[in-house]
Design a protein around this motif. Structure first.
Motif, PDB file in Angstrom:
ATOM      1  N   GLU A 262     -16.052 -11.208 -43.833  1.00  0.00           N
ATOM      2  CA  GLU A 262     -15.745 -10.699 -45.171  1.00  0.00           C
ATOM      3  C   GLU A 262     -15.357 -11.864 -46.061  1.00  0.00           C
ATOM      4  O   GLU A 262     -14.389 -12.569 -45.794  1.00  0.00           O
ATOM      5  CB  GLU A 262     -14.577  -9.717 -45.117  1.00  0.00           C
ATOM      6  CG  GLU A 262     -14.885  -8.444 -44.358  1.00  0.00           C
ATOM      7  CD  GLU A 262     -13.640  -7.832 -43.774  1.00  0.00           C
ATOM      8  OE1 GLU A 262     -13.048  -6.962 -44.430  1.00  0.00           O
ATOM      9  OE2 GLU A 262     -13.224  -8.252 -42.680  1.00  0.00           O
ATOM     10  N   LEU A 263     -16.155 -12.069 -47.092  1.00  0.00           N
ATOM     11  CA  LEU A 263     -15.807 -13.062 -48.102  1.00  0.00           C
ATOM     12  C   LEU A 263     -15.375 -12.289 -49.323  1.00  0.00           C
ATOM     13  O   LEU A 263     -16.036 -11.331 -49.717  1.00  0.00           O
ATOM     14  CB  LEU A 263     -17.019 -13.928 -48.481  1.00  0.00           C
ATOM     15  CG  LEU A 263     -17.705 -14.722 -47.388  1.00  0.00           C
ATOM     16  CD1 LEU A 263     -18.866 -15.518 -47.974  1.00  0.00           C
ATOM     17  CD2 LEU A 263     -16.723 -15.671 -46.729  1.00  0.00           C
ATOM     18  N   SER A 264     -14.250 -12.680 -49.908  1.00  0.00           N
ATOM     19  CA  SER A 264     -13.902 -12.028 -51.161  1.00  0.00           C
ATOM     20  C   SER A 264     -13.494 -13.060 -52.203  1.00  0.00           C
ATOM     21  O   SER A 264     -12.610 -13.873 -51.966  1.00  0.00           O
ATOM     22  CB  SER A 264     -12.801 -10.986 -50.953  1.00  0.00           C
ATOM     23  OG  SER A 264     -11.746 -11.561 -50.254  1.00  0.00           O
ATOM     24  N   GLY A 265     -14.198 -13.020 -53.296  1.00  0.00           N
ATOM     25  CA  GLY A 265     -13.871 -13.874 -54.446  1.00  0.00           C
ATOM     26  C   GLY A 265     -13.896 -15.362 -54.149  1.00  0.00           C
ATOM     27  O   GLY A 265     -13.076 -16.113 -54.652  1.00  0.00           O
ATOM     28  N   ARG A 267     -14.684 -19.063 -54.496  1.00  0.00           N
ATOM     29  CA  ARG A 267     -15.058 -19.910 -55.603  1.00  0.00           C
ATOM     30  C   ARG A 267     -14.997 -21.378 -55.176  1.00  0.00           C
ATOM     31  O   ARG A 267     -14.044 -21.786 -54.517  1.00  0.00           O
ATOM     32  CB  ARG A 267     -14.101 -19.669 -56.775  1.00  0.00           C
ATOM     33  CG  ARG A 267     -14.700 -19.902 -58.142  1.00  0.00           C
ATOM     34  CD  ARG A 267     -13.902 -19.138 -59.210  1.00  0.00           C
ATOM     35  NE  ARG A 267     -12.470 -19.304 -59.036  1.00  0.00           N
ATOM     36  CZ  ARG A 267     -11.819 -20.422 -59.336  1.00  0.00           C
ATOM     37  NH1 ARG A 267     -12.459 -21.458 -59.801  1.00  0.00           N
ATOM     38  NH2 ARG A 267     -10.514 -20.501 -59.157  1.00  0.00           N
ATOM     39  N   ASP A 279     -17.295 -16.820 -57.541  1.00  0.00           N
ATOM     40  CA  ASP A 279     -16.871 -15.458 -57.235  1.00  0.00           C
ATOM     41  C   ASP A 279     -17.845 -14.749 -56.280  1.00  0.00           C
ATOM     42  O   ASP A 279     -18.421 -13.721 -56.610  1.00  0.00           O
ATOM     43  CB  ASP A 279     -16.743 -14.668 -58.546  1.00  0.00           C
ATOM     44  CG  ASP A 279     -15.934 -13.400 -58.326  1.00  0.00           C
ATOM     45  OD1 ASP A 279     -15.170 -13.371 -57.342  1.00  0.00           O
ATOM     46  OD2 ASP A 279     -16.099 -12.460 -59.115  1.00  0.00           O
ATOM     47  N   SER A 281     -18.618 -12.569 -53.145  1.00  0.00           N
ATOM     48  CA  SER A 281     -18.045 -11.605 -52.202  1.00  0.00           C
ATOM     49  C   SER A 281     -19.172 -11.039 -51.367  1.00  0.00           C
ATOM     50  O   SER A 281     -20.274 -10.787 -51.880  1.00  0.00           O
ATOM     51  CB  SER A 281     -17.332 -10.475 -52.938  1.00  0.00           C
ATOM     52  OG  SER A 281     -16.261 -10.999 -53.680  1.00  0.00           O
ATOM     53  N   THR A 283     -20.012  -8.941 -47.347  1.00  0.00           N
ATOM     54  CA  THR A 283     -19.564  -8.440 -46.055  1.00  0.00           C
ATOM     55  C   THR A 283     -20.757  -8.344 -45.119  1.00  0.00           C
ATOM     56  O   THR A 283     -21.810  -7.836 -45.501  1.00  0.00           O
ATOM     57  CB  THR A 283     -18.929  -7.049 -46.194  1.00  0.00           C
ATOM     58  OG1 THR A 283     -17.897  -7.115 -47.175  1.00  0.00           O
ATOM     59  CG2 THR A 283     -18.331  -6.593 -44.884  1.00  0.00           C
ATOM     60  N   GLY A 316     -10.240 -17.657 -53.114  1.00  0.00           N
ATOM     61  CA  GLY A 316     -10.901 -16.618 -52.349  1.00  0.00           C
ATOM     62  C   GLY A 316     -10.474 -16.619 -50.888  1.00  0.00           C
ATOM     63  O   GLY A 316      -9.720 -17.481 -50.444  1.00  0.00           O
ATOM     64  N   GLU A 317     -10.958 -15.619 -50.172  1.00  0.00           N
ATOM     65  CA  GLU A 317     -10.472 -15.368 -48.826  1.00  0.00           C
ATOM     66  C   GLU A 317     -11.648 -15.164 -47.900  1.00  0.00           C
ATOM     67  O   GLU A 317     -12.654 -14.556 -48.280  1.00  0.00           O
ATOM     68  CB  GLU A 317      -9.623 -14.101 -48.870  1.00  0.00           C
ATOM     69  CG  GLU A 317      -8.664 -13.955 -47.730  1.00  0.00           C
ATOM     70  CD  GLU A 317      -7.857 -12.681 -47.912  1.00  0.00           C
ATOM     71  OE1 GLU A 317      -6.713 -12.773 -48.335  1.00  0.00           O
ATOM     72  OE2 GLU A 317      -8.415 -11.599 -47.617  1.00  0.00           O
ATOM     73  N   ILE A 318     -11.544 -15.686 -46.704  1.00  0.00           N
ATOM     74  CA  ILE A 318     -12.600 -15.483 -45.716  1.00  0.00           C
ATOM     75  C   ILE A 318     -11.985 -14.898 -44.444  1.00  0.00           C
ATOM     76  O   ILE A 318     -10.960 -15.375 -43.971  1.00  0.00           O
ATOM     77  CB  ILE A 318     -13.349 -16.809 -45.441  1.00  0.00           C
ATOM     78  CG1 ILE A 318     -14.312 -16.673 -44.264  1.00  0.00           C
ATOM     79  CG2 ILE A 318     -12.400 -17.955 -45.184  1.00  0.00           C
ATOM     80  CD1 ILE A 318     -15.264 -17.851 -44.148  1.00  0.00           C
ATOM     81  N   ARG A 319     -12.579 -13.806 -43.959  1.00  0.00           N
ATOM     82  CA  ARG A 319     -12.101 -13.186 -42.718  1.00  0.00           C
ATOM     83  C   ARG A 319     -13.241 -13.135 -41.728  1.00  0.00           C
ATOM     84  O   ARG A 319     -14.357 -12.753 -42.073  1.00  0.00           O
ATOM     85  CB  ARG A 319     -11.624 -11.749 -42.969  1.00  0.00           C
ATOM     86  CG  ARG A 319     -10.290 -11.655 -43.650  1.00  0.00           C
ATOM     87  CD  ARG A 319      -9.995 -10.213 -44.028  1.00  0.00           C
ATOM     88  NE  ARG A 319      -8.760 -10.148 -44.784  1.00  0.00           N
ATOM     89  CZ  ARG A 319      -7.559 -10.052 -44.184  1.00  0.00           C
ATOM     90  NH1 ARG A 319      -7.472  -9.955 -42.873  1.00  0.00           N
ATOM     91  NH2 ARG A 319      -6.468 -10.035 -44.922  1.00  0.00           N
TER      92      ARG A 319
END
Lengths: 503, 314
Positions: A262-265, A267, A279, A281, A283, A316-319
């Protein structure tokens, strides 16, 4: 079309297993602007390098008008092309940065034993060419202090002062801002009115439609179409560019599982567009293949670098597998379950001088089956290597041979073996079939589908639309560091999106 | 303090500085020419030895002095050709090839010397270049002894500084040479020969290096003996960086080193009783390193230095 100044007939070139150009015919009229259009790897640059004598064609002729009608051009000699009035502006500039613009322009003009030309007639000639073409540069400034746009003007001037009658530009706008690109084309248009013939390579539909007289489209090394620009529209060209044949294998869709990536935002800031992400995002679920389409250099490299841990995003966040990795490093992401098939397998994928067996353990040197208290467990390593060679059909001199002796396809199979043995949650496949022949490419595709069936999620970055459509469950298009979901798996639609036209 | 000042003001000190600098001027110009074209030439130390031996041997066998100088230059160009073939069209490591040429040239020189003179114990002497005693000018105070009582080879070295500067900055050839050391593709795209330019530059540079060696046996001394080059080649490699690849600054660097060296000899006789002599021997090298650190920061390397270029690959 006016009388031709250049005719290419039946040009073919093969590099190893890859047919870069096959039987290409092309002609160019005086004062005409021809756009050469095609996807990456369609053979545009190879064709132009044959014209300029950098490559020797396997077959075919080039005929150039030398003032008294068309004559055969000796093939494979840049000097012959230069004296026939052909000038080429390469995608990567060929400028000496420690010299002034004027020195670069006049390099090789006249005898080497003559005085350096800095004033007088030579300078006046260059200034005259600048005035006529509208391409202005500060002649006495060192090239290292010029902007990219100015350097390109120096490149074009270099060709023009040699009385070039046919100018070839390889992706001239790839490095320019839109404003610089517009002014470049305005200048080229003026030069064409004065009788210069221009061929420019591009894959941007907008500039091709706006600035060319005629469009030739290459696909898989062949010329697949030629249209007068006045009769062309975006949709028709896009269809020519990406081909219209039906996708080969439709893959039975599987039930996607839990999200594995999951990548969200996300940059990433960077000076050049190829390293920028804005930006993003995204999944990817287990048992799902997500394809990323796009012309190369639109941020795919940055996306791959972020997911493989080589680059920390600015925001941004990577899971991975639902959890944030402990740190954003390649090691942490491998441990979190990311398997990587890098874009440049020779450079980033293998250590050429080390053996197949050693390369297979590179990502897991601390594994209990690889070492005990810091000492390598050679017998286990060798047994595992023999098993991998067997299972993945890695052909070559054997597990002890250095990897650089393997062919591209077998090297890729070795990388697949390394990735799959770690049972990753997510497989990042960046251009996994680039440069492979059809058999090896199909094998890579089969393996990715199989891994997907075993519960992995696959993020497939590719420039090959056929491959993406055949393998992916969903396709997203990357333009300028942004991802957009393609509404349909329709090649024309995706082609338009890739070229930056609104879908 | 007064001692130091009197050393610095004496004409014999400056004459010695220029004399010591002469082989370095040749060497640093030669290395500069090679590196400007993109090729590091670590064969310099051996080419010095070969030049020293060849020039001396030619004269000892009866050739006139200037023919000896020519023979030395040709020997240098020959070893330069070996280095150039290995590193330019074949693209081998310039470090390894250069060190190999140094060992080869040194051994060949000693071997030839021993073969030509199997039984001598003390090195035989030749009549070397004599100071040019130019009437009137030589009698000028200070300037006379410093400049106008040097040998012809020192004047040749100063002439070469101008020649190399002129070629690099005022001729089309120099523009092409600088271009090939920055971006060989630029030269190739204009239909010029990258290999030709680089091989030519390395041969010409090596010939200059050999003249530096010839100065030692034909002007500074009058005989050839083992170990006489004594690291002068390596000093030149450092001085090129100090000079930022510019002939004028190369002259300055060589003179500076020559001055350090001449100064330490004189200082030793003045205050030698208090300080061990080895400290003075170290001084020029330490001062060179300091000068290098100061000057070489932000040095503008030829971008293609050490990078082989192959035709048809881009």
């Amino acid at each position: 079309m006016s009388a031709p100044v250049l005719e290419l007939s039946g040009l073919s070139k093969r590099f190893g297993a890859v047919q870069a150009n096959a039987d290409v015919d092309l002609s160019l009229g005086r004062g005409e602007v021809l756009a050469l259009l095609g996807e990456n790897g369609a053979g545009k640059t190879t064709l132009m390098n044959m014209l300029f004598g950098h490559y020797l064609p396997d077959a075919g002729h080039i005929r150039v008008d030398d003032g008294q009608g068309l004559r055969d051009l000796p093939l494979g000699h840049p000097q012959a092309a230069l004296s026939a009035g052909i000038g080429m502006v390469h995608q990567h500039f060929t400028l000496a940065e420690n010299l002034s613009a004027l020195d670069n322009i006049l390099l090789g003009v006249g005898s080497l034993l003559s005085r350096r030309k800095r004033g007088g007639a030579a300078r006046a000639h260059v200034e005259d060419v600048m005035a006529r073409s509208g391409l202005q540069v500060a002649l006495d400034t060192r090239v290292s202090r010029l902007t990219v746009g100015e350097r390109q003007r120096v490149e074009i001037l270099k060709a023009l002062v040699r009385n070039t009658r046919i100018l070839v530009l390889d992706e001239p706008t790839a490095v320019l801002t839109p404003q610089e690109a517009d002014s470049l084309f305005a200048n080229l248009h003026q030069l064409a009115v004065d009788g210069l013939s221009v061929i420019f390579i591009s894959h941007k539909l907008r500039e091709v439609l706006a600035f060319s007289d005629r469009i030739a489209v290459l696909r898989h090394g062949r010329k697949v179409g030629e249209i007068a620009t006045a009769e062309a529209d975006e949709r028709r060209i896009a269809r020519l560019m990406v081909g219209a044949e039906a996708p080969q294998v439709e893959r039975a869709p599987m039930d996607p599982g839990a999200p594995v990536l999951e990548l969200s935002g996300i940059r990433c800031e960077a000076a050049s567009a190829r390293d920028r992400l804005s930006d993003v995002s995204l999944t990817v679920h287990a048992r799902e293949i997500v394809g990323i389409a796009g012309v190369s250099g639109n941020g795919q490299a940055a996306l791959a670098a972020v997911i493989s841990g080589l680059r920390a995003p600015d925001a941004g966040e990577i899971r991975v597998g639902g959890a944030l990795p402990a740190r954003h490093t390649p090691a942490a992401l491998i441990r979190a379950g990311v398997g990587r098939i890098p874009e440049d397998r020779h450079h980033d994928g293998v250590v050429g001088s080390m053996s197949v067996a050693e390369n297979l353990i590179l990502e897991r040197l601390d594994g209990p089956d690889v070492q005990r208290r810091g000492f390598l467990r050679r017998r286990q390593i060798d047994a595992a290597a023999i098993a991998a060679v067997e299972e993945f059909d890695i052909r070559g001199p054997g597990p002890d041979a250095p990897v650089r002796l393997l062919s591209g396809g077998n090297m890729q199979k070795m990388i697949l073996a390394r990735v799959f043995r770690a049972a990753p949650k997510l497989i990042l496949a960046n251009q996994p079939t680039r440069g492979l022949d059809l058999g090896a490419a199909a094998e890579v595709g089969r393996r990715l589908v199989a891994a997907c069936g075993d519960g992995a999620g696959v993020l497939l970055i590719s420039e090959d639309l056929d491959e993406l459509i055949a393998l992916s469950d969903r396709i997203l298009v990357m333009v300028d560091g942004r991802l957009t979901e393609a509404p349909r798996r329709d090649r024309t639609e995706i082609g338009l999106m890739m070229a930056g036209a609104a879908a | 303090m007064a001692d130091i000042l009197s050393i610095l003001l004496s004409d014999s000190f400056w004459a010695a500085a220029l004399r010591i600098a002469t082989p370095l001027i040749f060497g640093v110009l030669g290395a500069l020419l090679c590196e400007r074209s993109g090729v590091l030439n670590l064969g310099i130390e051996g080419i010095f030895v070969a030049g020293a031996m060849t020039g001396w041997l030619a004269v000892w066998m009866g050739a006139p002095l200037w023919l000896g100088v020519l023979a030395a230059a040709l020997a240098g160009a020959g070893f330069g050709l070996i280095h150039a073939i290995l590193t330019v069209p074949l693209g081998l490591s310039q470090h390894v090839s250069g060190l190999g040429v140094t060992m080869l040239a040194t051994s060949v020189a000693y071997f030839t010397y021993r073969t030509a003179l199997p039984d001598v114990t003390s090195p035989p002497r030749i009549t070397p270049f004599q100071p040019l005693d130019i009437p009137l000018l030589s009698d000028l105070p200070f300037v006379g002894p410093v400049l106008f009582q040097q040998t012809a080879l020192t004047w040749l070295a100063l002439g070469c500084v101008f020649l190399v500067w002129y070629v690099l900055n005022r001729m089309s050839l120099g523009v092409a040479l600088r271009a090939v050391g920055d971006n060989p593709d630029a030269v190739d795209a204009q239909g010029l020969s990258v290999y030709g330019l680089r091989i030519g530059a390395v041969m010409a540079g090596s010939a200059l290096m050999a003249l530096g060696g010839a100065f030692l046996t034909m002007s500074a001394f009058d005989a050839f003996f083992f170990g006489m080059v004594n690291g002068r080649g390596w000093i030149c490699i450092a001085l090129v960086i100090f000079a930022s690849w510019r002939p004028g600054k190369a002259l300055l660097g060589a003179l500076l080193f020559g001055a350090f060296d001449a100064f330490q000899v004189r200082l030793q006789t003045e205050v030698g009783a208090m300080v061990p002599g080895q400290v003075f021997l170290m001084a020029p090298y330490i001062l060179s390193i300091i000068a290098l650190v100061v000057a070489a920061r932000g040095a503008d390397y030829p971008r293609a230095l050490l990078t082989p270029w192959f035709k048809g690959q881009r």
